[in-house]
Scaffold this active site. Structure first.
Site, PDB file in Angstrom:
ATOM      1  N   ASP A 253       0.836  -1.201   0.000  1.00 50.34           N
ATOM      2  CA  ASP A 253       0.000   0.000   0.000  1.00 50.34           C
ATOM      3  C   ASP A 253       0.869   1.247   0.000  1.00 50.34           C
ATOM      4  O   ASP A 253       0.596   2.220  -0.706  1.00 50.34           O
ATOM      5  CB  ASP A 253      -0.917   0.026   1.221  1.00 50.34           C
ATOM      6  CG  ASP A 253      -1.848  -1.180   1.284  1.00 50.34           C
ATOM      7  OD1 ASP A 253      -2.115  -1.762   0.220  1.00 50.34           O
ATOM      8  OD2 ASP A 253      -2.295  -1.514   2.392  1.00 50.34           O
ATOM      9  N   ALA A 254       1.925   1.215   0.818  1.00 49.91           N
ATOM     10  CA  ALA A 254       2.821   2.370   0.904  1.00 49.91           C
ATOM     11  C   ALA A 254       3.493   2.641  -0.433  1.00 49.91           C
ATOM     12  O   ALA A 254       3.666   3.799  -0.843  1.00 49.91           O
ATOM     13  CB  ALA A 254       3.873   2.130   1.985  1.00 49.91           C
TER      14      ALA A 254
END
Length: 269
Positions: A253-254
């Site tokens: 996600d990052a």
């Protein structure tokens, strides 16, 4: 919270989440200008949705949630053990109840028309496939950027037919090596080699021919592979010691967060 069903003796921490929501939170931080990003999804009528709204407001993300009063807001329990290993158990609840009607409602569709880039997770194939097609069609017709995160290896198997219909709309595909190799196997790609699989995925049928498809694949601590315009590039990962890792949850996600933010400010595509 009492609604989480997790015994307090475990010393739990509660944080706002959701993979796509996490992506937008940091993309918004990267962009800086408030309300540059909008999150659309479904929450329950249990008060947890209000917590999410407030958390997103503080971080500058605009929310347009569908509230289903009959359901509970989705939760994910993450158990972190020695060495930052993790196990996850998800209760999707309201997250599975998002509707096409909400997406095309005047209030939400106004944001769609103003948006320059759309980011969706492969998990939407399970419950909002029609929404993915609607957004993809709009993006293709208006020459806007449509990004999909492959999400998990099993999605290309369990929802193969749906993914096959969504892929032609994708301008950018993001995933990890396990996800893209599993996709290649399920779709009958001619080679099981990672690089060949990435190339085949990038060059498969595409609806908006004004944009060449870009594929970005992470490989744990190994360099990220980028395929664009018929060529590969690799970007090294900055190494950190195992002792510095708190939790690997959300690493992908990052990665997508910075991509989304960079796209907004005009970097790289």
């Amino acid at each position: 919270s009492p609604s989480s069903g997790i015994n307090a003796e475990y010393g739990k921490d509660e944080v706002t989440g959701g993979a796509t929501q996490n992506t937008l939170r940091v993309a918004q931080w990267y962009i800086g200008t408030p309300d540059s990003t909008v999150i659309v999804g479904c929450v329950g009528g249990d008060g947890v949705g209000d917590v999410l709204v407030e958390a997103m407001r503080k971080e500058g993300v605009k929310t347009e949630y569908l509230v289903d009063r009959t359901a509970k807001t989705g939760l994910c329990a993450v158990l972190i053990t020695e060495g930052a290993h993790r196990s996850m158990v998800t209760r999707l609840e309201a997250a599975n109840l998002y509707t096409y009607d909400h997406l095309v409602s005047r209030k939400v569709w106004e944001h769609v028309e103003k948006a320059e880039c759309f980011y969706v997770a492969g998990f939407m194939l399970n419950y909002s496939f029609d929404c993915m097609i609607k957004l993809g069609t709009h993006a293709a017709e208006e020459n806007k950027c449509f990004v999909m995160n492959l999400g998990a290896p099993y999605l290309s198997s369990l929802f193969k037919d749906k993914m096959e219909k969504v892929l032609p709309y994708c301008d950018i595909i993001v995933g990890n090596s396990d996800e893209v190799l599993e996709l290649g196997r399920n779709f009958g790609f001619p080679s099981s080699d990672l690089y060949d699989t990435i190339r085949t995925l990038a060059e498969t049928n595409k609806i908006n021919e004004k944009r060449k498809r870009m594929v970005m694949i992470t490989r744990d601590e190994n360099p990220v592979i980028l395929y664009k315009d018929g060529a590969f590039k690799e970007f090294p990962v900055i190494p950190i010691s195992v002792s510095e890792i708190v939790d690997t949850n959300g690493a992908g996600d990052a990665f997508c967060r910075r991509i989304s933010g960079a796209l907004y400010v005009g970097i790289g595509y």
